[in-house]
Design an enzyme around this catalytic site. Structure first.
Site, PDB file in Angstrom:
ATOM      1  N   PHE A   5       9.860   4.665   7.723  1.00  0.00           N
ATOM      2  CA  PHE A   5       9.598   3.697   8.782  1.00  0.00           C
ATOM      3  C   PHE A   5       9.825   2.354   8.191  1.00  0.00           C
ATOM      4  CE2 PHE A   5       5.729   5.019   6.787  1.00  0.00           C
ATOM      5  CZ  PHE A   5       5.094   3.845   6.545  1.00  0.00           C
ATOM      6  N   GLY A   6       9.530   1.861   6.905  1.00  0.00           N
ATOM      7  CA  GLY A   6       9.235   0.650   6.230  1.00  0.00           C
ATOM      8  C   GLY A   6       8.065   0.714   5.265  1.00  0.00           C
ATOM      9  N   LEU A  22       0.721  -1.364   0.135  1.00  0.00           N
ATOM     10  CA  LEU A  22       0.073   0.107  -0.034  1.00  0.00           C
ATOM     11  C   LEU A  22       0.877   1.232   0.024  1.00  0.00           C
ATOM     12  CD1 LEU A  22      -2.631  -1.031   2.670  1.00  0.00           C
ATOM     13  CD2 LEU A  22      -2.900  -0.775   0.222  1.00  0.00           C
ATOM     14  N   GLY A  23       2.000   1.173   0.618  1.00  0.00           N
ATOM     15  CA  GLY A  23       3.089   2.439   0.670  1.00  0.00           C
ATOM     16  C   GLY A  23       4.155   2.122   1.312  1.00  0.00           C
ATOM     17  N   ASP A  29       2.616  13.418  14.693  1.00  0.00           N
ATOM     18  CA  ASP A  29       2.731  13.487  12.893  1.00  0.00           C
ATOM     19  C   ASP A  29       1.300  13.501  12.420  1.00  0.00           C
ATOM     20  OD1 ASP A  29       4.280  13.560  10.707  1.00  0.00           O
ATOM     21  OD2 ASP A  29       4.581  11.550  10.850  1.00  0.00           O
ATOM     22  N   LYS A  76       1.905  -3.130   9.034  1.00  0.00           N
ATOM     23  CA  LYS A  76       2.837  -2.175   8.837  1.00  0.00           C
ATOM     24  C   LYS A  76       4.338  -2.686   9.360  1.00  0.00           C
ATOM     25  CE  LYS A  76      -0.143   1.618   9.796  1.00  0.00           C
ATOM     26  NZ  LYS A  76      -0.110   2.451   8.551  1.00  0.00           N
ATOM     27  N   VAL A 124       4.004  -0.665   4.149  1.00  0.00           N
ATOM     28  CA  VAL A 124       2.509  -1.081   4.604  1.00  0.00           C
ATOM     29  C   VAL A 124       2.058  -1.827   3.545  1.00  0.00           C
ATOM     30  CG1 VAL A 124       0.166   0.128   5.290  1.00  0.00           C
ATOM     31  CG2 VAL A 124       2.357   1.315   5.544  1.00  0.00           C
TER      32      VAL A 124
END
Length: 579
Positions: free
Chosen positions: A26-27, A21-22, A136, A45, A29
């Site tokens: 951070f890593g 998905l994205g 955030d 995630k 998804v």
């Protein structure tokens, strides 16, 4: 992560990856289907966690948010680890994010945006009440759930990245000011930017150099005049560069949106509270301790959120070395306003608690921004003195004395450092002609015969020397009292000198023959509006009202002062000294 998980791959034995998905810093998804639950899709995630402690904190925070079961917060199901990677299994929001809609060119209806933002204010207020701040907020982390319901995601995960600059409040992103992690006003700023972006389709801080973005945030020149006046008014309030002038809570932000204007409420009680707090501060400066505390308490009753009253009351308690009560007042002030200016006072508390590294760090940082606060300098010097850093303290005092000679404490404390550095002893101690009784006393200690201390160290010289506090160094304002003592036979004696020594040596002002009493056992500092009892490194301890004295204690009214064994007497400090 070094590699993506291929479509069709299975995680944790039950999640088949459908697609990515994205991805970001951070890593990744992923969208996955649950092989154990029919027609159930989840978002997974991946986080590469190098700090196991941070991983535990993150998981606890996500589990806590899940326990809230808030309909506008993306649900957290559980977590697992594989190949040193943490995976968070979350609710999948099929409507995508607000960011995706904006990128597709969708222009939202103003009324819809206002309604959504009210929902977000309500959600974030509930979360903030539990002590959690997102840090955030942005369109990427706001999702459309079933039937268009907005949901906030990436709690906790956001904190590992420290925020996104276009949405960050000025105090966080370039100014690098100290900000409490629990200060919810950073979320108010980020939601304000998101609100503006949803209304206009444009983020005014994208693709700008950091310095330009900061200048624009401070100048507040980015809100289009084409917006309705009430919208501009609310946005400018939410995005004020000074946190104190922003909405203070999400509830305030919500109420402004619902009423379509920023409510300007002037409370009579708040005005009265600040007037009382100002009077309390004035009395504090005059050393009228009880009057200052009474006025601060009066201000607090008129307005429980009067930060200035809480700070003044805390200062009074701190001056009197009642550290627990002072800490309580300051903690309440910080809860109301996490940016309350009490850095010096916190450093002072650390000093009194013997937490010297923290005190030095806090006071040094404070003095970087308040370079002419000489009381703070003396607190820093005391921390150096207590930790044996006499050379550092001596060098700092010499710098201070080139610029400031308005307080005698620096001359005395320089003398102490030079003595303890071995530069002044019985052979080369100059006779300093001074009116400062602290210097006179400390010279007498060094020169006395026989000595109450010894070089072997079991009774160190330092234990008999007297460091001078800043408030006791102003010769114009420090006049001594007529102080009365009474022994156990009822005999009274009056003293008018500023320092009254107590011990077994014949040249003490109050002499006890008891062998359990040290030669220089304790002393009284006797000034108008404040009388202090000091323990001077006595072998068996000094007691006041049957409680042991740690360093010093403030006296008011009638006190039973006990040295040791039969050596007991009563001190009558000036009646009404606190008034």
């Amino acid at each position: 992560m070094n590699r993506s998980i291929p479509e069709g791959g299975v995680l944790d034995g039950k999640y088949r990856i459908l697609r990515m998905l994205g991805e970001g810093g951070f890593g990744e998804v992923y969208l996955a289907e649950d092989l154990l639950l029919k027609n159930h899709q989840v978002a997974i995630k991946s986080l590469k966690m190098e700090d196991p402690n941070r991983e535990q904190i993150l998981v606890r925070e996500m589990e806590f948010l899940s326990s809230l079961a808030h309909p506008n917060v993306v649900r957290f199901f559980h977590h697992f680890s594989e190949n040193d990677t943490l995976f968070l299994v979350m609710e999948f929001c099929g409507g995508g994010s607000v960011r995706e809609s904006l990128q597709e060119g969708v222009r939202f209806d103003i009324e819809q945006v206002v309604s959504w933002t009210i929902d977000l204010c309500q959600t974030l207020h509930a979360v903030h009440q539990k002590g959690i701040v997102h840090h955030d907020l942005k369109p990427d982390n706001i999702f459309f759930g079933d039937e268009g319901l907005l949901k906030i995601g990436d709690f906790g995960i956001a904190n590992t990245r420290g925020g996104t600059i276009p949405y960050m409040a000025p105090e966080l992103f370039l100014l690098r000011e100290r900000t409490s992690r629990s200060d919810a006003r950073v979320d108010i700023y980020a939601l304000g930017v998101t609100f503006l972006e949803a209304l206009t389709g444009v983020n005014p801080f994208f693709d700008l150099p950091e310095e330009t973005a900061l200048n624009n945030k401070i100048r507040m020149n980015f809100v289009p005049e084409s917006l309705q006046p009430w919208l501009r008014e609310i946005i400018l309030k939410a995005l004020h560069p000074k946190p104190e002038l922003r909405f203070q809570t999400m509830r305030e932000f919500q109420e402004a949106l619902e009423s379509r204007h920023v409510p300007y409420i002037f409370k009579r009680k708040r005005i009265q509270a600040h007037q009382a707090a100002s009077k309390a501060e004035w009395n504090l400066g005059k050393k009228k301790w009880a009057r200052a505390i009474k006025l601060a308490e009066q201000a607090e009753k008129q307005d429980p959120d009067c930060v200035s009253a809480l700070i003044t009351a805390g200062k009074c308690e701190l001056f009197l070395r009642r550290i627990k009560k002072a800490t309580g007042y300051f903690e309440r002030a910080i809860r109301i306003n996490p940016r309350a200016n009490i850095q010096k006072e916190l450093g002072w508390i650390y000093l009194e608690e013997g937490r010297f590294p923290e005190a030095i760090s806090m006071l040094n940082d404070y003095l970087q921004r308040n370079a002419a606060d000489y009381e703070a300098y003396n607190l820093l010097l005391k921390a150096f003195y207590c930790t044996g850093r006499y050379d550092v303290a001596s060098d700092l005092i010499r710098i201070i004395l080139k610029e400031y000679k308005g307080n005698g404490c620096f001359g005395n404390n320089l003398l102490l450092c030079e003595i303890l550095l071995g530069r002044m002893d019985k052979e080369n101690l100059p006779k300093i002609d001074t009116k400062n009784p602290f210097i006179v006393y400390n010279q007498a200690v060094v020169l006395e015969e026989p000595s109450s201390w010894n070089k072997e160290g079991n009774v160190p010289l330092k234990s008999k020397l007297l460091f001078q506090e800043f408030q006791l160094g102003d010769s114009k304002r420090c006049r001594s009292n007529i102080l009365v003592t009474e022994n156990k036979e009822g005999e009274q004696k009056k003293f008018g000198q500023p320092i009254i020594t107590i011990g077994r040596l014949e040249d003490n002002d109050i002499v006890f023959k008891d062998q359990n009493v040290s030669r220089r056992h304790s002393l009284l500092v006797n000034y108008a509006n404040e009388v202090w009892l000091y323990d001077m490194g006595s072998t068996h301890g000094t007691f006041c009202d049957e409680l042991p004295v740690r360093n010093s204690v403030f006296l008011v009214g009638r006190h039973k002062k006990s040295g040791i064994a039969e050596s007991t007497f009563t001190v009558f400090a000036k009646e009404g000294i606190l008034l």
